[in-house]
Design an enzyme around this catalytic site. Sequence first.
Site, PDB file in Angstrom:
ATOM      1  N   GLN A 191       0.851  -1.176   0.000  1.00 29.05           N
ATOM      2  CA  GLN A 191       0.000   0.000   0.000  1.00 29.05           C
ATOM      3  C   GLN A 191       0.894   1.236   0.000  1.00 29.05           C
ATOM      4  O   GLN A 191       1.689   1.430   0.917  1.00 29.05           O
ATOM      5  CB  GLN A 191      -0.931   0.035   1.214  1.00 29.05           C
ATOM      6  CG  GLN A 191      -1.928   1.195   1.125  1.00 29.05           C
ATOM      7  CD  GLN A 191      -2.771   1.355   2.365  1.00 29.05           C
ATOM      8  OE1 GLN A 191      -2.252   1.765   3.401  1.00 29.05           O
ATOM      9  NE2 GLN A 191      -4.051   1.038   2.278  1.00 29.05           N
ATOM     10  N   HIS A 243      -3.291   4.389  -1.425  1.00 31.10           N
ATOM     11  CA  HIS A 243      -4.107   4.736  -0.259  1.00 31.10           C
ATOM     12  C   HIS A 243      -4.810   6.065  -0.527  1.00 31.10           C
ATOM     13  O   HIS A 243      -4.241   7.136  -0.360  1.00 31.10           O
ATOM     14  CB  HIS A 243      -3.224   4.842   0.986  1.00 31.10           C
ATOM     15  CG  HIS A 243      -3.985   4.812   2.274  1.00 31.10           C
ATOM     16  ND1 HIS A 243      -5.338   5.085   2.366  1.00 31.10           N
ATOM     17  CD2 HIS A 243      -3.592   4.536   3.560  1.00 31.10           C
ATOM     18  CE1 HIS A 243      -5.731   4.991   3.623  1.00 31.10           C
ATOM     19  NE2 HIS A 243      -4.690   4.651   4.360  1.00 31.10           N
ATOM     20  N   HIS A 254      -9.406   7.590   4.238  1.00 36.92           N
ATOM     21  CA  HIS A 254      -9.189   7.885   5.655  1.00 36.92           C
ATOM     22  C   HIS A 254      -8.624   9.270   5.950  1.00 36.92           C
ATOM     23  O   HIS A 254      -8.084   9.515   7.021  1.00 36.92           O
ATOM     24  CB  HIS A 254      -8.279   6.816   6.287  1.00 36.92           C
ATOM     25  CG  HIS A 254      -8.767   5.430   6.094  1.00 36.92           C
ATOM     26  ND1 HIS A 254      -7.986   4.329   6.291  1.00 36.92           N
ATOM     27  CD2 HIS A 254      -9.980   4.956   5.707  1.00 36.92           C
ATOM     28  CE1 HIS A 254      -8.686   3.230   6.026  1.00 36.92           C
ATOM     29  NE2 HIS A 254      -9.901   3.593   5.676  1.00 36.92           N
ATOM     30  N   TYR A 293      -6.116  10.879   4.331  1.00 33.31           N
ATOM     31  CA  TYR A 293      -4.714  11.114   4.003  1.00 33.31           C
ATOM     32  C   TYR A 293      -4.616  11.863   2.670  1.00 33.31           C
ATOM     33  O   TYR A 293      -5.631  12.296   2.119  1.00 33.31           O
ATOM     34  CB  TYR A 293      -3.946   9.791   4.014  1.00 33.31           C
ATOM     35  CG  TYR A 293      -3.931   9.160   5.392  1.00 33.31           C
ATOM     36  CD1 TYR A 293      -3.323   9.814   6.463  1.00 33.31           C
ATOM     37  CD2 TYR A 293      -4.559   7.948   5.642  1.00 33.31           C
ATOM     38  CE1 TYR A 293      -3.334   9.269   7.738  1.00 33.31           C
ATOM     39  CE2 TYR A 293      -4.569   7.396   6.918  1.00 33.31           C
ATOM     40  CZ  TYR A 293      -3.961   8.059   7.956  1.00 33.31           C
ATOM     41  OH  TYR A 293      -3.978   7.521   9.224  1.00 33.31           O
ATOM     42  N   ARG A 338      -7.752   2.330  -2.572  1.00 30.94           N
ATOM     43  CA  ARG A 338      -8.584   2.300  -1.364  1.00 30.94           C
ATOM     44  C   ARG A 338      -9.337   3.616  -1.201  1.00 30.94           C
ATOM     45  O   ARG A 338      -8.758   4.691  -1.298  1.00 30.94           O
ATOM     46  CB  ARG A 338      -7.741   2.021  -0.118  1.00 30.94           C
ATOM     47  CG  ARG A 338      -8.596   1.485   1.041  1.00 30.94           C
ATOM     48  CD  ARG A 338      -7.771   1.053   2.221  1.00 30.94           C
ATOM     49  NE  ARG A 338      -8.398  -0.076   2.891  1.00 30.94           N
ATOM     50  CZ  ARG A 338      -8.326  -0.303   4.195  1.00 30.94           C
ATOM     51  NH1 ARG A 338      -7.666   0.524   4.987  1.00 30.94           N
ATOM     52  NH2 ARG A 338      -8.886  -1.363   4.725  1.00 30.94           N
ATOM     53  N   GLY A 350      -8.990  -7.650   9.000  1.00 28.70           N
ATOM     54  CA  GLY A 350      -7.975  -6.881   9.689  1.00 28.70           C
ATOM     55  C   GLY A 350      -7.589  -7.471  11.024  1.00 28.70           C
ATOM     56  O   GLY A 350      -6.775  -8.395  11.116  1.00 28.70           O
ATOM     57  N   ARG A 351      -8.205  -6.945  12.104  1.00 24.66           N
ATOM     58  CA  ARG A 351      -7.820  -7.363  13.454  1.00 24.66           C
ATOM     59  C   ARG A 351      -7.946  -8.865  13.671  1.00 24.66           C
ATOM     60  O   ARG A 351      -7.161  -9.460  14.420  1.00 24.66           O
ATOM     61  CB  ARG A 351      -8.665  -6.620  14.479  1.00 24.66           C
ATOM     62  CG  ARG A 351      -8.374  -5.125  14.595  1.00 24.66           C
ATOM     63  CD  ARG A 351      -9.454  -4.431  15.411  1.00 24.66           C
ATOM     64  NE  ARG A 351     -10.739  -4.522  14.767  1.00 24.66           N
ATOM     65  CZ  ARG A 351     -11.921  -4.604  15.380  1.00 24.66           C
ATOM     66  NH1 ARG A 351     -11.965  -4.600  16.703  1.00 24.66           N
ATOM     67  NH2 ARG A 351     -13.049  -4.678  14.701  1.00 24.66           N
TER      68      ARG A 351
END
Length: 378
Positions: free
Chosen positions: A115, A182, A185, A187, A235, A345-346
């Site tokens: 990424q 990316h 979010h 950025y 993304r 993810g987690r």
Amino acid sequence: MRSISVQSNTIAERAAQALFRPFSVGSLTVPNRIVMAPMTREFSPGGVPGADVADYYARRAAGGTGLIVTEGTYVDHPSAGLSDRVPRFHGEESLAGWAAVAEAVHREGGRIVPQLWHVGMARSAGAPPFPDAPPVGPSGIGLDGSESGHALTQSDLDDLVAAFAAAAAAAERIGFDGIELHGAHGYLIDQFLWEGTNRRSDAYGGDPVARTRFAAEIVAACRSAVSADFPILFRTSQWKMGNYDARLATTPEALEAILAPLAAAGVDVFHSSTRRYWLPEFEGSDLNLAGWTKKLTGKSVITVGSVGLDNEFTAAFRGEAAGVSDIRPLLDRLERDEFDLVAVGRALIADPEWAAKIRDGRAGDLAPFSPALLGSLR
């Protein structure tokens, strides 16, 4: 216990049909539909991923994950980052480290894309790895609305486009299977897409299509820098870090205006980031953000958002654990072809064998997530 076993077998049978089919795009063929979501870990001192990072990703590939999207990795621009422990995707030593990561994942049968990341106005003044570099963005406006950084000039934009293209070319050269940009979010790329941070009056600001120009130029430059069949993932998200109610688009038409130029520029797969994958994106339809993205663009899509766990990622910031959740609602949507791939993810931090356990009917053995795991590279 018998009912649990029967249920697990039923899930495994459905998963075998829905989750464990190969997926192909361009030169990339993934053995199944499970993707490791990118998650910042800060285990690369000096920006160089070492053998422990290679082992970390290879362990997930060995556990059955088909495609790894690495943690965000900084492109070659002094303002790209905010930590000296986040890996970079430039420089001989860092790229050698990444080549070893890709090789380790391939040995275990997985596929991997880096990424590529620039944090933009999320950077704090004086932060490493280059303390003298200012925060930069489309208008020098932070996510909180403060004028706290440098508004990028045309020359700056040209340099940034070239930095992303150079990283894309490096990814192909050192053996990766594609790239992910990316653009989510809050950025840098997302700061151009969002009217809250993009107040420009030139060709890069204004209506939704104009706000996509910078992102589309990056996509097009990356497409020109790599082979025609080398996949480009992108993304997106509605939410921003610290602003979870933000929205790029309030209607499907507005979303299409943003996505269409990116698809035309060369995006092969959109990675639609939400906090809860099961929530509908717009009124009048059950489709989530990935589902709408697929419908509007015709491109392949990845869904993500608390897959396999019973709370969302912000709970980890509060020190809260997450239990294992039923994936049958996920399978329902995948069986309807609402999306093509599923990013985890987690749950994959908690259990590197998450995919294999789902595949083999061992859902009852899945490990819950604890925030303490974020501090260990396992």
